[in-house]
Write a protein that holds these residues in place. Sequence first.
Motif, PDB file in Angstrom:
ATOM      1  N   GLY A  66       0.813  -1.211   0.000  1.00  0.00           N
ATOM      2  CA  GLY A  66       0.000   0.000   0.000  1.00  0.00           C
ATOM      3  C   GLY A  66       0.846   1.260   0.000  1.00  0.00           C
ATOM      4  N   ASN A  67       2.036   1.195   0.579  1.00  0.00           N
ATOM      5  CA  ASN A  67       2.899   2.378   0.640  1.00  0.00           C
ATOM      6  C   ASN A  67       3.310   2.841  -0.748  1.00  0.00           C
ATOM      7  OD1 ASN A  67       2.786   2.585   3.380  1.00  0.00           O
ATOM      8  ND2 ASN A  67       4.741   1.571   3.765  1.00  0.00           N
ATOM      9  N   GLY A  68       3.487   1.937  -1.684  1.00  0.00           N
ATOM     10  CA  GLY A  68       3.879   2.318  -3.047  1.00  0.00           C
ATOM     11  C   GLY A  68       2.821   3.174  -3.707  1.00  0.00           C
ATOM     12  N   VAL A  69       1.576   2.778  -3.529  1.00  0.00           N
ATOM     13  CA  VAL A  69       0.476   3.536  -4.124  1.00  0.00           C
ATOM     14  C   VAL A  69       0.348   4.897  -3.443  1.00  0.00           C
ATOM     15  CG1 VAL A  69      -2.009   3.580  -4.489  1.00  0.00           C
ATOM     16  CG2 VAL A  69      -0.754   1.449  -4.805  1.00  0.00           C
ATOM     17  N   VAL A  70       0.432   4.905  -2.128  1.00  0.00           N
ATOM     18  CA  VAL A  70       0.331   6.159  -1.375  1.00  0.00           C
ATOM     19  C   VAL A  70       1.489   7.076  -1.742  1.00  0.00           C
ATOM     20  CG1 VAL A  70       0.376   7.179   0.925  1.00  0.00           C
ATOM     21  CG2 VAL A  70      -0.975   5.124   0.505  1.00  0.00           C
ATOM     22  N   ALA A  71       2.674   6.495  -1.904  1.00  0.00           N
ATOM     23  CA  ALA A  71       3.838   7.296  -2.273  1.00  0.00           C
ATOM     24  C   ALA A  71       3.642   7.906  -3.663  1.00  0.00           C
ATOM     25  CB  ALA A  71       5.105   6.449  -2.248  1.00  0.00           C
ATOM     26  N   MET A  72       3.062   7.149  -4.584  1.00  0.00           N
ATOM     27  CA  MET A  72       2.807   7.676  -5.922  1.00  0.00           C
ATOM     28  C   MET A  72       1.802   8.824  -5.865  1.00  0.00           C
ATOM     29  SD  MET A  72       2.760   4.178  -8.200  1.00  0.00           S
ATOM     30  CE  MET A  72       1.790   4.907  -9.449  1.00  0.00           C
ATOM     31  N   ILE A  73       0.772   8.680  -5.078  1.00  0.00           N
ATOM     32  CA  ILE A  73      -0.230   9.740  -4.939  1.00  0.00           C
ATOM     33  C   ILE A  73       0.403  10.975  -4.310  1.00  0.00           C
ATOM     34  CG2 ILE A  73      -2.353  10.399  -3.745  1.00  0.00           C
ATOM     35  CD1 ILE A  73      -3.330   7.537  -4.204  1.00  0.00           C
ATOM     36  N   ASP A  74       1.260  10.762  -3.262  1.00  0.00           N
ATOM     37  CA  ASP A  74       1.959  11.895  -2.648  1.00  0.00           C
ATOM     38  C   ASP A  74       2.849  12.601  -3.666  1.00  0.00           C
ATOM     39  OD1 ASP A  74       0.753  11.434  -0.234  1.00  0.00           O
ATOM     40  OD2 ASP A  74       2.443  10.314   0.634  1.00  0.00           O
ATOM     41  N   LEU A  75       3.512  11.820  -4.516  1.00  0.00           N
ATOM     42  CA  LEU A  75       4.368  12.395  -5.551  1.00  0.00           C
ATOM     43  C   LEU A  75       3.529  13.227  -6.529  1.00  0.00           C
ATOM     44  CD1 LEU A  75       7.189  12.542  -6.880  1.00  0.00           C
ATOM     45  CD2 LEU A  75       6.546  10.511  -8.190  1.00  0.00           C
ATOM     46  N   LEU A  76       2.385  12.711  -6.905  1.00  0.00           N
ATOM     47  CA  LEU A  76       1.499  13.461  -7.800  1.00  0.00           C
ATOM     48  C   LEU A  76       1.032  14.764  -7.147  1.00  0.00           C
ATOM     49  CD1 LEU A  76      -0.695  10.594  -9.292  1.00  0.00           C
ATOM     50  CD2 LEU A  76       1.018  11.949 -10.480  1.00  0.00           C
ATOM     51  N   VAL A  77       0.708  14.698  -5.858  1.00  0.00           N
ATOM     52  CA  VAL A  77       0.264  15.900  -5.138  1.00  0.00           C
ATOM     53  C   VAL A  77       1.384  16.933  -5.091  1.00  0.00           C
ATOM     54  CG1 VAL A  77      -0.428  16.765  -2.870  1.00  0.00           C
ATOM     55  CG2 VAL A  77      -1.526  14.735  -3.796  1.00  0.00           C
ATOM     56  N   ARG A  78       2.605  16.474  -4.798  1.00  0.00           N
ATOM     57  CA  ARG A  78       3.746  17.407  -4.750  1.00  0.00           C
ATOM     58  C   ARG A  78       3.995  18.030  -6.123  1.00  0.00           C
ATOM     59  NH1 ARG A  78       8.073  13.868  -2.931  1.00  0.00           N
ATOM     60  NH2 ARG A  78       6.557  12.330  -2.379  1.00  0.00           N
ATOM     61  N   ASP A  79       3.937  17.187  -7.167  1.00  0.00           N
ATOM     62  CA  ASP A  79       4.131  17.721  -8.522  1.00  0.00           C
ATOM     63  C   ASP A  79       3.066  18.758  -8.855  1.00  0.00           C
ATOM     64  OD1 ASP A  79       6.339  16.134  -8.910  1.00  0.00           O
ATOM     65  OD2 ASP A  79       5.293  14.633 -10.139  1.00  0.00           O
ATOM     66  N   LEU A  80       1.836  18.481  -8.482  1.00  0.00           N
ATOM     67  CA  LEU A  80       0.746  19.418  -8.741  1.00  0.00           C
ATOM     68  C   LEU A  80       0.948  20.721  -7.973  1.00  0.00           C
ATOM     69  CD1 LEU A  80      -1.955  19.911 -10.138  1.00  0.00           C
ATOM     70  CD2 LEU A  80      -3.075  18.925  -8.139  1.00  0.00           C
ATOM     71  N   ASP A  81       1.380  20.625  -6.708  1.00  0.00           N
ATOM     72  CA  ASP A  81       1.656  21.834  -5.925  1.00  0.00           C
ATOM     73  C   ASP A  81       2.762  22.661  -6.569  1.00  0.00           C
ATOM     74  OD1 ASP A  81      -0.283  21.248  -4.066  1.00  0.00           O
ATOM     75  OD2 ASP A  81       1.102  20.331  -2.618  1.00  0.00           O
ATOM     76  N   LYS A  82       3.810  21.974  -7.031  1.00  0.00           N
ATOM     77  CA  LYS A  82       4.931  22.670  -7.661  1.00  0.00           C
ATOM     78  C   LYS A  82       4.470  23.365  -8.947  1.00  0.00           C
ATOM     79  CE  LYS A  82       8.780  20.431  -7.702  1.00  0.00           C
ATOM     80  NZ  LYS A  82       9.820  19.459  -8.064  1.00  0.00           N
ATOM     81  N   GLU A  83       3.670  22.667  -9.760  1.00  0.00           N
ATOM     82  CA  GLU A  83       3.172  23.268 -10.992  1.00  0.00           C
ATOM     83  C   GLU A  83       2.271  24.461 -10.700  1.00  0.00           C
ATOM     84  OE1 GLU A  83       1.290  20.259 -13.338  1.00  0.00           O
ATOM     85  OE2 GLU A  83       3.146  19.129 -13.610  1.00  0.00           O
ATOM     86  N   MET A  84       1.464  24.356  -9.646  1.00  0.00           N
ATOM     87  CA  MET A  84       0.594  25.479  -9.283  1.00  0.00           C
ATOM     88  C   MET A  84       1.414  26.678  -8.826  1.00  0.00           C
ATOM     89  SD  MET A  84      -2.597  23.493  -7.487  1.00  0.00           S
ATOM     90  CE  MET A  84      -3.397  24.976  -6.938  1.00  0.00           C
ATOM     91  N   GLN A  85       2.502  26.440  -8.072  1.00  0.00           N
ATOM     92  CA  GLN A  85       3.366  27.535  -7.641  1.00  0.00           C
ATOM     93  C   GLN A  85       4.023  28.192  -8.856  1.00  0.00           C
ATOM     94  OE1 GLN A  85       6.066  25.775  -4.834  1.00  0.00           O
ATOM     95  NE2 GLN A  85       4.683  26.069  -3.090  1.00  0.00           N
ATOM     96  N   GLU A  86       4.497  27.356  -9.792  1.00  0.00           N
ATOM     97  CA  GLU A  86       5.117  27.902 -10.996  1.00  0.00           C
ATOM     98  C   GLU A  86       4.106  28.732 -11.785  1.00  0.00           C
ATOM     99  OE1 GLU A  86       6.701  24.661 -13.258  1.00  0.00           O
ATOM    100  OE2 GLU A  86       8.245  24.199 -11.782  1.00  0.00           O
ATOM    101  N   ALA A  87       2.889  28.242 -11.870  1.00  0.00           N
ATOM    102  CA  ALA A  87       1.846  28.976 -12.599  1.00  0.00           C
ATOM    103  C   ALA A  87       1.553  30.306 -11.911  1.00  0.00           C
ATOM    104  CB  ALA A  87       0.581  28.133 -12.705  1.00  0.00           C
TER     105      ALA A  87
END
Length: 164
Positions: A66-87
């Motif tokens: 389960g940690n792999g899936v949660v880690a992937m979702i966390d990675l997606l959330v971080r990427d989205l936050d970073k893209e929103m900051q850049e925007a």
Amino acid sequence: RELSEEERITVNMGGSLEPTAAPEGIAGTGIGAMLVQVSAHNQRSRDAPPPPPETFGAYTTKSKEGNGVVAMIDLLVRDLDKEMQEADVMEKDAQGEYEKVMAESSDKRAADSKALTQKGAMKASTEEALEAEKESKAGSIKELMTTSEYIAALHAECDWLVQY
């Protein structure tokens, strides 16, 4: 079954035909169909049922899977936050550039308006000077004509002296 000529006439006139005999056997094969209950096929057993199959053991959580899936979702959330900051940063930069361009355009419009006003005033004063010079020229031409007429009159009066 095909009807004979007499049967067709009877049916066409509204009559009914004699009922036909039911076929014997299965699909006209001559094999009779019977419903038979055989007690040998009944599998009711008087013995105790067999024990249930073994299970996988006690319940355990699958934390590592389960940690792999949660880690992937966390990675997606971080990427989205970073893209929103850049925007957001890009939007602020674009807004600043837009305001700068608008301010420069406003200054340029004001300068162009001022230059147009000055050129209009200069044109008006030049046209005024031109009219004054035209009037002055007209006056000078009249004076020149008067002087030329006077000289011609003097020549006419003085020509008799030259003849003698």
